[in-house]
Design a protein around this motif. Structure first.
Motif, PDB file in Angstrom:
ATOM      1  N   LYS A   1       2.432  15.769   0.980  1.00  0.00           N
ATOM      2  CA  LYS A   1       3.856  16.032   1.150  1.00  0.00           C
ATOM      3  C   LYS A   1       4.715  15.033   0.388  1.00  0.00           C
ATOM      4  O   LYS A   1       5.942  15.084   0.461  1.00  0.00           O
ATOM      5  N   GLY A   2       4.063  14.117  -0.336  1.00  0.00           N
ATOM      6  CA  GLY A   2       4.807  13.130  -1.102  1.00  0.00           C
ATOM      7  C   GLY A   2       5.210  11.910  -0.292  1.00  0.00           C
ATOM      8  O   GLY A   2       5.926  11.039  -0.796  1.00  0.00           O
ATOM      9  N   ARG A   3       4.771  11.832   0.972  1.00  0.00           N
ATOM     10  CA  ARG A   3       5.107  10.687   1.808  1.00  0.00           C
ATOM     11  C   ARG A   3       4.109   9.557   1.577  1.00  0.00           C
ATOM     12  O   ARG A   3       2.958   9.790   1.207  1.00  0.00           O
ATOM     13  N   SER A   4       4.550   8.337   1.802  1.00  0.00           N
ATOM     14  CA  SER A   4       3.619   7.226   1.771  1.00  0.00           C
ATOM     15  C   SER A   4       2.656   7.375   2.944  1.00  0.00           C
ATOM     16  O   SER A   4       3.078   7.533   4.097  1.00  0.00           O
ATOM     17  N   VAL A   5       1.368   7.332   2.660  1.00  0.00           N
ATOM     18  CA  VAL A   5       0.368   7.523   3.717  1.00  0.00           C
ATOM     19  C   VAL A   5       0.527   6.455   4.796  1.00  0.00           C
ATOM     20  O   VAL A   5       0.565   6.768   5.997  1.00  0.00           O
ATOM     21  N   VAL A   6       0.619   5.195   4.376  1.00  0.00           N
ATOM     22  CA  VAL A   6       0.656   4.117   5.372  1.00  0.00           C
ATOM     23  C   VAL A   6       1.946   4.150   6.188  1.00  0.00           C
ATOM     24  O   VAL A   6       1.940   3.844   7.393  1.00  0.00           O
ATOM     25  N   GLN A   7       3.053   4.522   5.565  1.00  0.00           N
ATOM     26  CA  GLN A   7       4.307   4.604   6.316  1.00  0.00           C
ATOM     27  C   GLN A   7       4.280   5.759   7.319  1.00  0.00           C
ATOM     28  O   GLN A   7       4.653   5.588   8.487  1.00  0.00           O
TER      29      GLN A   7
ATOM     30  N   GLU B   1       4.258   5.387  11.479  1.00  0.00           N
ATOM     31  CA  GLU B   1       5.287   5.999  12.332  1.00  0.00           C
ATOM     32  C   GLU B   1       4.650   6.859  13.415  1.00  0.00           C
ATOM     33  O   GLU B   1       5.056   6.809  14.584  1.00  0.00           O
ATOM     34  N   GLU B   2       3.653   7.665  13.039  1.00  0.00           N
ATOM     35  CA  GLU B   2       2.988   8.521  14.028  1.00  0.00           C
ATOM     36  C   GLU B   2       2.210   7.696  15.035  1.00  0.00           C
ATOM     37  O   GLU B   2       2.220   7.990  16.238  1.00  0.00           O
ATOM     38  N   ALA B   3       1.521   6.664  14.557  1.00  0.00           N
ATOM     39  CA  ALA B   3       0.743   5.822  15.465  1.00  0.00           C
ATOM     40  C   ALA B   3       1.652   5.071  16.436  1.00  0.00           C
ATOM     41  O   ALA B   3       1.298   4.873  17.602  1.00  0.00           O
ATOM     42  N   MET B   4       2.828   4.655  15.963  1.00  0.00           N
ATOM     43  CA  MET B   4       3.771   3.980  16.857  1.00  0.00           C
ATOM     44  C   MET B   4       4.312   4.934  17.911  1.00  0.00           C
ATOM     45  O   MET B   4       4.603   4.530  19.047  1.00  0.00           O
ATOM     46  N   SER B   5       4.433   6.217  17.548  1.00  0.00           N
ATOM     47  CA  SER B   5       4.963   7.205  18.496  1.00  0.00           C
ATOM     48  C   SER B   5       3.909   7.684  19.487  1.00  0.00           C
ATOM     49  O   SER B   5       4.201   7.884  20.673  1.00  0.00           O
ATOM     50  N   TYR B   6       2.657   7.862  19.002  1.00  0.00           N
ATOM     51  CA  TYR B   6       1.620   8.473  19.830  1.00  0.00           C
ATOM     52  C   TYR B   6       0.432   7.549  20.114  1.00  0.00           C
ATOM     53  O   TYR B   6      -0.517   7.971  20.775  1.00  0.00           O
ATOM     54  N   GLY B   7       0.457   6.334  19.611  1.00  0.00           N
ATOM     55  CA  GLY B   7      -0.660   5.415  19.835  1.00  0.00           C
ATOM     56  C   GLY B   7      -1.697   5.470  18.742  1.00  0.00           C
ATOM     57  O   GLY B   7      -2.289   4.458  18.381  1.00  0.00           O
ATOM     58  N   GLN B   8      -1.910   6.666  18.187  1.00  0.00           N
ATOM     59  CA  GLN B   8      -2.850   6.833  17.087  1.00  0.00           C
ATOM     60  C   GLN B   8      -2.521   8.113  16.331  1.00  0.00           C
ATOM     61  O   GLN B   8      -1.782   8.967  16.817  1.00  0.00           O
ATOM     62  N   ALA B   9      -3.069   8.233  15.133  1.00  0.00           N
ATOM     63  CA  ALA B   9      -2.807   9.410  14.313  1.00  0.00           C
ATOM     64  C   ALA B   9      -3.988   9.638  13.381  1.00  0.00           C
ATOM     65  O   ALA B   9      -4.627   8.689  12.917  1.00  0.00           O
ATOM     66  N   PHE B  10      -4.263  10.914  13.116  1.00  0.00           N
ATOM     67  CA  PHE B  10      -5.314  11.295  12.171  1.00  0.00           C
ATOM     68  C   PHE B  10      -4.661  11.827  10.902  1.00  0.00           C
ATOM     69  O   PHE B  10      -3.592  12.436  10.947  1.00  0.00           O
ATOM     70  N   ALA B  11      -5.352  11.627   9.778  1.00  0.00           N
ATOM     71  CA  ALA B  11      -4.828  12.147   8.509  1.00  0.00           C
ATOM     72  C   ALA B  11      -5.961  12.362   7.520  1.00  0.00           C
ATOM     73  O   ALA B  11      -6.939  11.610   7.509  1.00  0.00           O
ATOM     74  N   THR B  12      -5.818  13.412   6.716  1.00  0.00           N
ATOM     75  CA  THR B  12      -6.678  13.629   5.553  1.00  0.00           C
ATOM     76  C   THR B  12      -5.799  13.400   4.336  1.00  0.00           C
ATOM     77  O   THR B  12      -4.712  13.975   4.240  1.00  0.00           O
ATOM     78  N   TYR B  13      -6.251  12.591   3.405  1.00  0.00           N
ATOM     79  CA  TYR B  13      -5.388  12.202   2.294  1.00  0.00           C
ATOM     80  C   TYR B  13      -6.238  11.763   1.106  1.00  0.00           C
ATOM     81  O   TYR B  13      -7.441  11.524   1.222  1.00  0.00           O
ATOM     82  N   ARG B  14      -5.586  11.648  -0.049  1.00  0.00           N
ATOM     83  CA  ARG B  14      -6.230  11.165  -1.264  1.00  0.00           C
ATOM     84  C   ARG B  14      -5.947   9.671  -1.401  1.00  0.00           C
ATOM     85  O   ARG B  14      -4.813   9.224  -1.245  1.00  0.00           O
ATOM     86  N   TRP B  15      -6.990   8.907  -1.689  1.00  0.00           N
ATOM     87  CA  TRP B  15      -6.867   7.444  -1.769  1.00  0.00           C
ATOM     88  C   TRP B  15      -7.901   6.952  -2.772  1.00  0.00           C
ATOM     89  O   TRP B  15      -8.934   7.597  -2.960  1.00  0.00           O
ATOM     90  N   LYS B  16      -7.629   5.825  -3.382  1.00  0.00           N
ATOM     91  CA  LYS B  16      -8.584   5.286  -4.347  1.00  0.00           C
ATOM     92  C   LYS B  16      -9.917   4.982  -3.670  1.00  0.00           C
ATOM     93  O   LYS B  16      -9.965   4.513  -2.536  1.00  0.00           O
TER      94      LYS B  16
ATOM     95  N   LEU C   1       0.804  -1.219   0.000  1.00  0.00           N
ATOM     96  CA  LEU C   1       0.000   0.000   0.000  1.00  0.00           C
ATOM     97  C   LEU C   1       0.842   1.277   0.000  1.00  0.00           C
ATOM     98  O   LEU C   1       0.295   2.373   0.114  1.00  0.00           O
ATOM     99  N   THR C   2       2.152   1.148  -0.133  1.00  0.00           N
ATOM    100  CA  THR C   2       3.023   2.322   0.007  1.00  0.00           C
ATOM    101  C   THR C   2       2.942   3.280  -1.179  1.00  0.00           C
ATOM    102  O   THR C   2       3.488   4.382  -1.110  1.00  0.00           O
ATOM    103  N   SER C   3       2.295   2.874  -2.259  1.00  0.00           N
ATOM    104  CA  SER C   3       2.249   3.745  -3.442  1.00  0.00           C
ATOM    105  C   SER C   3       1.317   4.937  -3.258  1.00  0.00           C
ATOM    106  O   SER C   3       1.398   5.916  -4.003  1.00  0.00           O
ATOM    107  N   PHE C   4       0.438   4.879  -2.274  1.00  0.00           N
ATOM    108  CA  PHE C   4      -0.487   5.990  -2.040  1.00  0.00           C
ATOM    109  C   PHE C   4       0.235   7.072  -1.235  1.00  0.00           C
ATOM    110  O   PHE C   4       0.704   6.818  -0.126  1.00  0.00           O
ATOM    111  N   LYS C   5       0.317   8.285  -1.802  1.00  0.00           N
ATOM    112  CA  LYS C   5       1.097   9.365  -1.199  1.00  0.00           C
ATOM    113  C   LYS C   5       0.186  10.456  -0.641  1.00  0.00           C
ATOM    114  O   LYS C   5      -0.934  10.658  -1.117  1.00  0.00           O
ATOM    115  N   ASP C   6       0.696  11.168   0.375  1.00  0.00           N
ATOM    116  CA  ASP C   6      -0.032  12.325   0.890  1.00  0.00           C
ATOM    117  C   ASP C   6       0.435  13.583   0.170  1.00  0.00           C
ATOM    118  O   ASP C   6       1.235  13.518  -0.769  1.00  0.00           O
TER     119      ASP C   6
END
Length: 255
Positions: free
Chosen positions: A153-159, A163-178, A146-151
């Motif tokens: 900023k050009g980052r992989s959304v899932v990656q 990383e944020e969820a591992m650091s803080y337990g959870q993370a929110f994001a708005t992104y483009r996805w199929k 699933l790494t091909s989907f980018k936010d």
């Protein structure tokens, strides 16, 4: 000779008075013109300020409506996560107690998630430490990278979210996805929760396309309302108000 001198003096005085009068009239006219120009400039600035306040007030009001709608979606995803994550903990505990194998526990969790009902556009996505789909609403996506989907900023959304969820337990994001069952991208809003015992990242996903469409409709309505009032404004008798967008295109012009 005396009479001639008096006439000369009289004539000189008349010339001086005429020059003084002309000077007074010239400077008075200039001052009046400058005062009128200054008044007109202040009037134009005041009207411009009022137009800006009107537009900003309407836009900020609609922006706050969008923010409230997004916050409601966020709370909804948090409530969904609060119901689902304890179930994963329960099956994990059962596998640790020897009541079932770890493989069986994972299988049952995935079957249970698959049986859940969601409103259109919502689903649960799970991916592992290698960013491959473990649970997904489309069967042909399971096991895929699933790494091909980018936010944005050009980052992989899932990656990035892992990383944020591992650091803080959870993370929110708005992104483009199929979109589900389509290849076109849509705007998604996701809550990503890390389930470390199984090295899973659990994403509770919803769409906010409807919020953006509503925002666009309200913006079009705002422009329509402004188009009914702004063209009526006259500046200094013959001036008009134009409004341009960020591309330089005229969106409101005088009649």
């Amino acid at each position: 000779m005396f009479r001639s001198l008096k006439m000369k003096i009289f004539f000189l005085i008349m010339v001086i008075l005429a020059l003084v009068a002309a000077s007074i009239l010239f400077f008075a006219k200039r001052d009046v013109e400058m005062a009128m120009i200054g008044a007109e400039e202040r009037s134009v600035r005041n009207i411009q300020h009022l137009v800006e306040l009107t537009i900003n007030g309407r836009y900020i009001s609609r922006l706050k409506q969008k923010q409230r709608a997004v916050e409601e979606r966020k709370r909804h995803l948090e409530m969904r996560a609060a119901l689902v994550m304890p179930v994963l903990d329960t099956f994990r505990a059962m596998s640790e107690q020897g009541l079932m194998s770890g493989v069986e526990a994972r299988r049952k969790v995935l079957e249970w998630i698959k049986s859940l009902e969601f409103v259109p556009g919502e689903y649960i996505m799970i991916y592992d430490g290698e960013f491959r789909a473990v649970a997904y609403p489309e069967a042909d996506m399971l096991g895929k990278d699933l790494t091909s989907f980018k936010d944005i900023k050009g980052r992989s959304v899932v990656q990035a979210m892992r990383e944020e969820a591992m650091s803080y337990g959870q993370a929110f994001a708005t992104y483009r996805w199929k979109g589900v069952d389509v290849n076109t991208a849509v705007t998604k809003y996701g809550l990503f929760v890390q389930f470390e015992d199984w090295d899973w990242t659990v994403a509770f996903v919803g769409e906010i396309e409807d919020i953006e469409r509503e925002m666009e409709l309200q913006l079009a309505e705002m422009i329509q309302v402004l188009n009914q009032s702004i063209p009526q404004i006259r500046l200094a008798g013959s001036g008009y108000v134009f409004i341009f967008d960020d591309k330089g295109d005229v969106i409101i012009r005088p009649e």
